[in-house]
Design an enzyme around this catalytic site. Structure first.
Site, PDB file in Angstrom:
ATOM      1  CB  VAL A 134      -9.093  45.269  78.769  1.00  0.00           C
ATOM      2  CG1 VAL A 134     -10.452  45.683  79.292  1.00  0.00           C
ATOM      3  CG2 VAL A 134      -8.325  44.457  79.809  1.00  0.00           C
TER       4      VAL A 134
ATOM      5  CG  HIS B 131     -23.554  37.356  38.129  1.00  0.00           C
ATOM      6  ND1 HIS B 131     -23.814  38.437  38.950  1.00  0.00           N
ATOM      7  CD2 HIS B 131     -24.746  36.936  37.646  1.00  0.00           C
ATOM      8  CE1 HIS B 131     -25.126  38.671  38.937  1.00  0.00           C
ATOM      9  NE2 HIS B 131     -25.711  37.769  38.172  1.00  0.00           N
TER      10      HIS B 131
END
Ligand SMILES: Cc1cc2nc3c(=O)[nH]c(=O)nc-3n(C[C@H](O)[C@H](O)[C@H](O)COP(=O)(O)OP(=O)(O)OC[C@H]3O[C@@H](n4cnc5c(N)ncnc54)[C@H](O)[C@@H]3O)c2cc1C
Length: 462
Positions: free
Chosen positions: A268, A441
Site C-alpha cells: 500500500v 524499421h
C-alpha cells in the site's frame, strides 16, 4: 571511541547514497559511506532487481506452460516443470553479482565504506555502530540517503502470512493462493508474476481502479490481462483484518467478505525512513513525512543534504541516483540544480506501462488545448512478429507550438522505449523533431514516430 574525519559523510548506501559516494570519491572528496544493511539498498536487494528477476522468470514459465503463442509459430514441446528454489537462487545470484559490483565501484572511487547503523549527533557528526565497535565520524557535508520502508496497514500488520514486498520476494515456494492488498505498481507487478508462477491471485484495492496513478487508457490493457491470467480484481475493497488463511474486507457494496488466501502481500506504499537514527537532533524543515529539500537537494541546514526516497515522490531508484550524482558535484563546487523536465515511471506489469511527463489531464489543466497522437501496436510490424501487438504509444503536445508535454506507452517490453521518451522531453522536443527523426524499421519505436505524425495530423501507417 574511534574517530574518523571526512569531507563528506553519507548515511545510507542505496542507489541515492552509493551513487553520491562514487561521484564524490571520483571528484576527489574524502568520503565515508555508512550502510546499516547491504550496499545497493532497497533497489538492489528487495526492490527493482529481485522483482524484475521474478517477473522475468514468471514470464518464461507462463509462456512455456500456456504455449498458445508458441503453437502459433510452430513450437510444441512437453510441459515444463518449475523448480522455484532454483529460480530464487538465480535471482539471488544476480543480486549478489550486482552488489559485488557496487562494492568494487566504491573501492575504485576511494570511498571509505562502513557497515553499521549511523546515529546523527549534529549536522557535522554521526556515530556508526558496527560489529567492531562504535566510530565517531566528523564531516563537513552530511548527506541523508536513508530511503524508505514498506507502509503497514494497522488492520494487517506484517508478520506470519502477511508479507511486505521484501518477504514476498524472499518466498522459497510459490503460494497456492495470494491476496494482494494495494493495486499500485509493486502490488500489480508481483501479483501478476505470482499468477504466472501458478498462484491463484486476488487483488484488493480500496480506490475505484487498479494502478490509480495512471489514466484509464493506459491501465485497461493491464486489467484485461489480469482477466486472462485468472486474477480476480476487487476495487473499492477495504481490508479490515485477517485470520489464518483469510482476509476480511468491506467490498464496494459495503458488505463484509472473506477472501481465502495462503499468503497476503500488503503493498500500500512506502514511507520515508526518518525515525530511529537521531534525525530529530537536526533543525530540519519537513515536508509532511519527508525531508524538505530545494532544487539542489539542500535541506534547511547548511551543508546538510538529503536525496532519494527520504525526500518524497516519485520514490524511484533513478531519481535517487540522479540526485546523488548532482549533490556530489555541488559539494565539489559545481553549480547544479535538479530541474528535470520529467522522471520516467515504468510499471513492469504485463503489458508494461511507461509514463514520462504530463498526463492528459495535467497537460490540459496546464495548457488548455493539446494535440494528441496515439499509435496502436496492432499496426506495427515488429510488435506483430513479437506476438505483442496489444497497446500503443501516445504523445501529447501543446497545440500552439507543438512542444511535447507527455509521452506514454503500454505494451510488452515498452520499458526500453522510456529512454527515447525521456530524452525527447528533456531536450524540449517539438512534435516536428520526433516526426523528422528517422526511426529504424522494423522496431516498436516506430510507434513513437507514428504517434507524433498522428498528433500533427499526418499519420502514415494508420
Ligand atoms: C518491490 C519493489 C520494486 C521496486 N521497483 C522499482 C523499479 O522498478 N524502478 C525504480 O526506479 N524503483 C523501484 N523501486 C523503488 C526503489 O527501490 C527506491 O526508489 C530506491 O531504492 C530508493 O533509493 P534510496 O537510495 O533513496 O533508498 P534505499 O534504497 O531505501 O536505501 C536506503 C539505505 O539506507 C540504509 N539506512 C537507513 N537508515 C540508516 C542508518 N541510520 N544508518 C545506516 N544506513 C541506513 C538502508 O539500510 C538502505 O540500504 C522498487 C521498490 C520496491 C520495494
Amino acid at each position: 571511541m574511534n574517530e574518523l574525519r571526512s569531507k563528506v559523510l553519507i548515511i545510507g548506501g542505496g542507489p541515492g547514497g552509493y551513487v553520491a559516494a562514487i561521484r564524490a570519491g571520483e571528484l576527489g572528496l574524502d568520503t565515508v559511506l555508512v550502510e546499516d544493511g547491504r550496499f545497493g539498498g532497497a533497489c538492489l536487494h528487495v526492490g527493482c532487481i529481485p522483482s524484475k528477476a521474478i517477473i522475468q522468470a514468471a514470464e518464461t514459465v507462463h509462456a512455456l506452460t500456456h504455449p498458445h503463442a508458441l503453437d502459433a509459430i510452430g513450437v510444441t514441446f512437453a510441459r515444463p516443470k518449475l523448480d522455484y528454489a532454483k529460480t530464487v537462487a538465480w535471482k539471488d545470484a544476480i543480486v549478489a553479482r550486482l552488489a559485488t559490483g557496487v562494492g568494487a565501484l566504491l573501492k575504485k572511487a576511494h570511498v571509505r565504506s562502513l557497515r553499521g547503523r549511523a546515529t546523527i549527533m549534529d549536522g557535522k557528526t554521526a556515530i556508526a555502530h558496527s560489529d567492531t565497535g562504535d566510530q565517531r565520524i566528523a564531516c563537513e557535508h552530511l548527506v541523508i540517503a536513508t530511503g524508505s520502508e514498506p507502509l503497514q496497514l494497522p488492520a494487517l500488520p506484517f508478520g506470519g502470512d502477511i508479507l511486505s514486498s521484501t518477504e514476498a520476494l524472499a518466498l522459497t515456494q510459490v503460494p497456492a493462493s495470494l491476496a494482494v492488498v494495494g493495486a499500485g505498481y509493486i502490488g500489480m507487478e508481483l501479483g501478476m508474476a505470482f499468477a504466472k508462477l501458478g498462484s491463484k491471485v486476488t487483488v484488493l484495492e480500496a480506490l475505484p481502479k487498479i494502478l490509480p496513478l495512471y489514466d484509464e487508457e493506459l491501465t485497461q490493457p493491464v486489467a484485461r490481462r489480469c482477466e486472462d491470467l485468472g486474477i480476480e480484481v476487487m476495487v473499492g475493497a477495504k481490508a479490515l483484518g485477517s485470520a489464518k488463511g483469510a482476509i476480511t474486507i468491506a467490498g464496494a457494496d459495503g458488505k463484509e467478505k472473506t477472501i481465502r488466501a495462503e499468503k497476503a502481500l500488503v503493498a500500500v506504499g512506502r514511507r520515508a525512513r526518518t525515525a530511529g537514527f537521531g534525525l530529530e537532533k537536526l533543525d530540519l524543515t519537513m515536508a509532511g513525512p519527508f525531508i524538505r529539500v530545494d532544487e539542489r537537494c539542500a535541506t534547511s541546514m547548511r551543508n546538510v543534504w538529503a536525496i532519494g526516497d527520504v525526500t518524497g515522490e516519485p520514490m524511484l531508484a533513478h531519481r535517487a541516483m540522479a540526485q546523488g550524482e548532482m549533490v556530489a558535484e555541488i559539494m565539489a563546487g559545481a553549480k547544479r540544480a535538479f530541474d528535470k523536465v520529467a522522471i520516467p515511471a515504468v510499471c513492469f506489469t504485463d503489458p508494461e506501462i511507461i509514463a514520462v511527463g504530463l498526463s492528459p489531464e495535467a497537460a490540459r489543466a496546464a495548457h488548455g488545448e493539446i494535440a494528441t497522437g496515439l499509435f496502436p501496436f496492432r499496426a506495427n510490424g515488429r510488435a506483430m512478429t513479437k506476438q505483442a501487438d496489444e497497446g500503443f504509444v501516445r504523445v501529447l503536445a501543446r497545440a500552439d507550438n507543438h512542444v511535447v508535454l507527455g509521452i506514454h506507452a503500454v505494451g510488452a517490453g515498452v520499458s526500453e522505449l522510456s529512454a527515447a521518451f525521456a530524452l525527447a522531453l528533456e531536450m524540449g522536443a517539438r512534435l516536428e523533431d520526433v516526426a523528422e527523426t528517422v526511426f529504424a524499421h522494423p522496431t516498436e519505436s516506430e510507434a513513437f514516430h507514428e504517434a507524433a505524425l498522428k498528433a500533427l495530423g499526418k499519420p502514415l501507417h494508420i
